[in-house]
Design a protein around this motif. Structure first.
Motif, PDB file in Angstrom:
ATOM      1  N   ILE A 145       0.994  23.698 109.693  1.00 52.83           N
ATOM      2  CA  ILE A 145       2.146  24.198 109.255  1.00 52.83           C
ATOM      3  C   ILE A 145       2.368  23.994 107.805  1.00 52.83           C
ATOM      4  CG2 ILE A 145       4.921  23.859 109.336  1.00 52.83           C
ATOM      5  CD1 ILE A 145       3.992  22.436 112.262  1.00 52.83           C
ATOM      6  N   TYR A 146       2.762  25.074 106.943  1.00 52.85           N
ATOM      7  CA  TYR A 146       2.998  24.757 105.496  1.00 52.85           C
ATOM      8  C   TYR A 146       4.447  24.539 105.319  1.00 52.85           C
ATOM      9  CZ  TYR A 146       3.855  26.412 100.644  1.00 52.85           C
ATOM     10  OH  TYR A 146       4.243  26.310  99.283  1.00 52.85           O
ATOM     11  N   ALA A 147       4.696  23.661 104.678  1.00 51.51           N
ATOM     12  CA  ALA A 147       6.427  23.376 104.150  1.00 51.51           C
ATOM     13  C   ALA A 147       6.526  23.326 102.732  1.00 51.51           C
ATOM     14  CB  ALA A 147       6.690  22.400 105.015  1.00 51.51           C
ATOM     15  N   PHE A 148       7.537  23.573 102.162  1.00 52.93           N
ATOM     16  CA  PHE A 148       7.876  23.515 100.879  1.00 52.93           C
ATOM     17  C   PHE A 148       9.025  22.604 100.555  1.00 52.93           C
ATOM     18  CE2 PHE A 148       9.793  24.845  96.696  1.00 52.93           C
ATOM     19  CZ  PHE A 148       8.595  24.823  95.873  1.00 52.93           C
ATOM     20  N   GLU A 149       8.774  21.530  99.550  1.00 50.59           N
ATOM     21  CA  GLU A 149       9.994  20.651  99.391  1.00 50.59           C
ATOM     22  C   GLU A 149      10.174  20.696  97.645  1.00 50.59           C
ATOM     23  OE1 GLU A 149      12.891  18.619  98.767  1.00 50.59           O
ATOM     24  OE2 GLU A 149      12.230  18.612 100.636  1.00 50.59           O
ATOM     25  N   ARG A 150      11.307  21.132  97.195  1.00 47.42           N
ATOM     26  CA  ARG A 150      11.756  21.522  95.750  1.00 47.42           C
ATOM     27  C   ARG A 150      11.782  20.190  95.021  1.00 47.42           C
ATOM     28  NH1 ARG A 150      12.639  25.827  93.665  1.00 47.42           N
ATOM     29  NH2 ARG A 150      12.798  27.092  95.655  1.00 47.42           N
ATOM     30  N   GLU A 151      12.733  19.135  95.729  1.00 48.84           N
ATOM     31  CA  GLU A 151      12.977  18.138  95.106  1.00 48.84           C
ATOM     32  C   GLU A 151      11.563  17.105  94.701  1.00 48.84           C
ATOM     33  OE1 GLU A 151      14.852  13.586  95.869  1.00 48.84           O
ATOM     34  OE2 GLU A 151      15.303  15.189  97.355  1.00 48.84           O
ATOM     35  N   GLN A 152      11.321  17.011  93.738  1.00 48.88           N
ATOM     36  CA  GLN A 152       9.964  16.249  93.224  1.00 48.88           C
ATOM     37  C   GLN A 152       9.887  14.826  93.711  1.00 48.88           C
ATOM     38  OE1 GLN A 152       7.855  18.469  91.209  1.00 48.88           O
ATOM     39  NE2 GLN A 152       6.471  17.103  92.015  1.00 48.88           N
ATOM     40  N   GLY A 153       8.575  14.686  94.301  1.00 48.53           N
ATOM     41  CA  GLY A 153       8.396  13.126  94.548  1.00 48.53           C
ATOM     42  C   GLY A 153       7.712  13.200  96.004  1.00 48.53           C
ATOM     43  N   ARG A 154       6.812  12.164  95.949  1.00 48.05           N
ATOM     44  CA  ARG A 154       6.215  12.000  97.367  1.00 48.05           C
ATOM     45  C   ARG A 154       7.086  11.636  98.368  1.00 48.05           C
ATOM     46  NH1 ARG A 154       3.120   8.296 100.258  1.00 48.05           N
ATOM     47  NH2 ARG A 154       1.220   8.933 101.207  1.00 48.05           N
ATOM     48  N   SER A 155       8.024  10.843  98.118  1.00 47.68           N
ATOM     49  CA  SER A 155       8.604  10.447  99.181  1.00 47.68           C
ATOM     50  C   SER A 155       9.773  11.521  99.720  1.00 47.68           C
ATOM     51  CB  SER A 155       9.770   9.170  98.481  1.00 47.68           C
ATOM     52  OG  SER A 155       9.156   8.011  98.467  1.00 47.68           O
ATOM     53  N   ALA A 156      10.367  12.292  98.893  1.00 50.51           N
ATOM     54  CA  ALA A 156      11.014  13.449  99.139  1.00 50.51           C
ATOM     55  C   ALA A 156      10.203  14.424 100.139  1.00 50.51           C
ATOM     56  CB  ALA A 156      11.537  14.241  97.949  1.00 50.51           C
ATOM     57  N   ALA A 157       8.945  14.526  99.617  1.00 51.07           N
ATOM     58  CA  ALA A 157       7.970  15.560 100.361  1.00 51.07           C
ATOM     59  C   ALA A 157       7.677  15.061 101.810  1.00 51.07           C
ATOM     60  CB  ALA A 157       6.816  15.740  99.692  1.00 51.07           C
ATOM     61  N   LEU A 158       7.365  13.786 101.932  1.00 49.76           N
ATOM     62  CA  LEU A 158       7.339  13.066 103.176  1.00 49.76           C
ATOM     63  C   LEU A 158       8.121  13.176 104.091  1.00 49.76           C
ATOM     64  CD1 LEU A 158       4.993   9.871 102.325  1.00 49.76           C
ATOM     65  CD2 LEU A 158       4.050  12.109 103.420  1.00 49.76           C
ATOM     66  N   ASN A 159       9.592  12.806 103.508  1.00 52.33           N
ATOM     67  CA  ASN A 159      10.779  13.178 104.378  1.00 52.33           C
ATOM     68  C   ASN A 159      10.818  14.324 104.754  1.00 52.33           C
ATOM     69  OD1 ASN A 159      11.314  10.364 103.944  1.00 52.33           O
ATOM     70  ND2 ASN A 159      12.692  10.506 102.427  1.00 52.33           N
ATOM     71  N   CYS A 160      10.549  15.278 103.969  1.00 50.24           N
ATOM     72  CA  CYS A 160      10.603  16.926 104.547  1.00 50.24           C
ATOM     73  C   CYS A 160       9.805  16.998 105.872  1.00 50.24           C
ATOM     74  CB  CYS A 160      10.191  17.783 103.231  1.00 50.24           C
ATOM     75  SG  CYS A 160       9.932  19.440 104.004  1.00 50.24           S
ATOM     76  N   GLY A 161       8.539  16.370 105.555  1.00 51.22           N
ATOM     77  CA  GLY A 161       7.637  16.691 106.478  1.00 51.22           C
ATOM     78  C   GLY A 161       8.297  15.989 107.901  1.00 51.22           C
ATOM     79  N   PHE A 162       8.607  14.630 107.730  1.00 48.84           N
ATOM     80  CA  PHE A 162       9.108  13.789 108.991  1.00 48.84           C
ATOM     81  C   PHE A 162      10.320  14.817 109.711  1.00 48.84           C
ATOM     82  CE2 PHE A 162       8.424   9.718 106.506  1.00 48.84           C
ATOM     83  CZ  PHE A 162       7.087   9.800 106.613  1.00 48.84           C
ATOM     84  N   ALA A 163      10.986  15.368 109.019  1.00 46.33           N
ATOM     85  CA  ALA A 163      12.134  16.325 109.714  1.00 46.33           C
ATOM     86  C   ALA A 163      11.633  17.416 110.428  1.00 46.33           C
ATOM     87  CB  ALA A 163      12.968  16.679 108.547  1.00 46.33           C
ATOM     88  N   ILE A 164      10.580  17.837 109.965  1.00 42.45           N
ATOM     89  CA  ILE A 164       9.759  19.033 110.588  1.00 42.45           C
ATOM     90  C   ILE A 164       9.045  18.521 111.855  1.00 42.45           C
ATOM     91  CG2 ILE A 164       8.135  20.802 110.412  1.00 42.45           C
ATOM     92  CD1 ILE A 164       9.022  21.126 107.729  1.00 42.45           C
ATOM     93  N   ALA A 165       8.166  17.450 111.664  1.00 46.59           N
ATOM     94  CA  ALA A 165       7.505  16.680 112.754  1.00 46.59           C
ATOM     95  C   ALA A 165       8.009  16.627 114.143  1.00 46.59           C
ATOM     96  CB  ALA A 165       6.982  15.271 112.214  1.00 46.59           C
ATOM     97  N   ARG A 166       7.126  16.664 115.377  1.00 49.37           N
ATOM     98  CA  ARG A 166       7.266  17.128 116.403  1.00 49.37           C
ATOM     99  C   ARG A 166       6.992  15.943 117.177  1.00 49.37           C
ATOM    100  NH1 ARG A 166       5.623  22.906 118.176  1.00 49.37           N
ATOM    101  NH2 ARG A 166       3.734  22.272 116.750  1.00 49.37           N
TER     102      ARG A 166
END
Length: 330
Positions: A61-82
């Motif tokens: 799965i490809y996801a895009f996180e506009r807010e810069q930073g590794r934590s913001a990007a991982l949090n985006c992935g956590f929200a998608i993760a099943r």
């Protein structure tokens, strides 16, 4: 879904493909998925991921996180993760086919909420003489870790985000990583895993180091320089000072904090004893250099860069009250 692997990536399409090809060789006995979170990359990150989707052995799965930073990007992935187990890693690793199996086994054997494991080097260039060949204080700079052959409970030590797995129930209870103190482009901030572990401990959760949960981490040639190490320790000082303002915990050893810093004398917002520590590090570095001990000499010099980062951030936060020690209170 049993496992969700979350990768935060920024402008590293050239090596991301090799990491995905390594992950494609995984052979877990339960369903799994990989989520790549693109953190505003200006390169071909999206096309690299999408080109591999048809042949990948699990949902990719490809996801895009506009807010810069590794934590913001991982949090985006956590929200998608099943998945029931959320695994974090980087875009420059190599794994064994049974990596996920070992993670699941470690969580079950220790009956814990999160695990981390060894992170071993894939050197892109020659290892310099001042960098130890085995686990030591300087390994953290290049995200390497080896706590030995036996499982140990995290506490004074913490995992690395490049090789960490968290039960989804633990994330739901504690929350994700704090974007304020995580890595961002142009900085070397990096206390988000430590801060998360402090919150997890305060919530009654436990984590273990599992030695056979291992990854290999590519160490670029440009990080094997004293300039990079000095910059990393400077930013570590800034990160720890930010954590201090939020938690009131010791900037040298947050997990072993015993002092009530409201009672400790400060100079320019910095605990006074750290100035003595800095003077001692300067003296020890000079002595080690004279004795031709390049590893110890450089280690003690790096404390001075760490101290400089603390001074800079504490001066910036000089009008801000330090919060009480949350971990100790919990």
């Amino acid at each position: 879904m049993k496992f969700s692997i979350v990768i935060a990536t920024y402008k590293r399409a050239d090596i991301l493909g090799d990491t995905l090809r390594s992950l494609a060789k995984l052979q877990p006995s339960a369903p799994w998925e990989v989520i790549v979170v693109d953190n505003n990359s200006p390169d071909a990150t999206r096309s690299i991921v999408e080109s591999m989707v048809p042949s990948f052995p699990a949902p990719l799965i490809y996801a895009f996180e506009r807010e810069q930073g590794r934590s913001a990007a991982l949090n985006c992935g956590f929200a998608i993760a099943r998945g029931e187990i959320i695994v974090t890693t980087d875009d420059d690793v190599r794994v064994d086919p049974d990596w996920l199996t070992r993670i699941g086994r470690g969580l079950e054997s220790q009956q814990c909420d999160y695990v981390g494991g060894r992170v071993l080097p894939l050197w892109e260039g020659p290892r310099p003489e001042w960098l130890p060949a085995t686990n030591g204080r300087l390994w953290a700079v290049i995200a390497l870790l080896d706590y030995g052959p036996k499982p140990i409970q995290f506490g004074a030590r913490v995992p690395l985000g490049v090789n960490m797995a968290i039960r989804k129930t633990a994330l739901d209870r504690v929350g994700g990583f704090d974007p304020r103190i995580g890595r961002k482009a142009g900085t070397l901030l990096g206390q988000e895993v430590r801060e998360w572990c402090l919150r997890a401990t305060a919530a009654g959760l436990s984590g273990y180091y599992i030695p056979d949960v291992a990854v290999q981490h590519l160490i670029p040639r440009d990080r094997l320089t004293k300039k990079y190490f000095r910059r990393w320790f400077f930013w570590r000082g800034i990160s720890r000072a930010m954590l201090y303002a939020e938690t009131g915990l010791d900037m040298e050893k947050p997990e072993q904090s015993t002092l009530d810093f409201s009672q400790v004398p400060h100079v320019a917002g910095v605990p006074r004893y750290l100035f003595r520590s800095a003077f001692g590090a300067l003296k020890a570095s000079a002595v080690a250099t004279l004795r031709r001990d390049p590893i110890l000499g450089f280690e003690r010099e790096l404390f001075l860069w760490f101290f400089a980062g603390i001074v800079k951030q504490r001066w910036r936060d000089r009008q801000r009250a330090v919060k009480p020690a949350v971990a100790r209170a919990a």
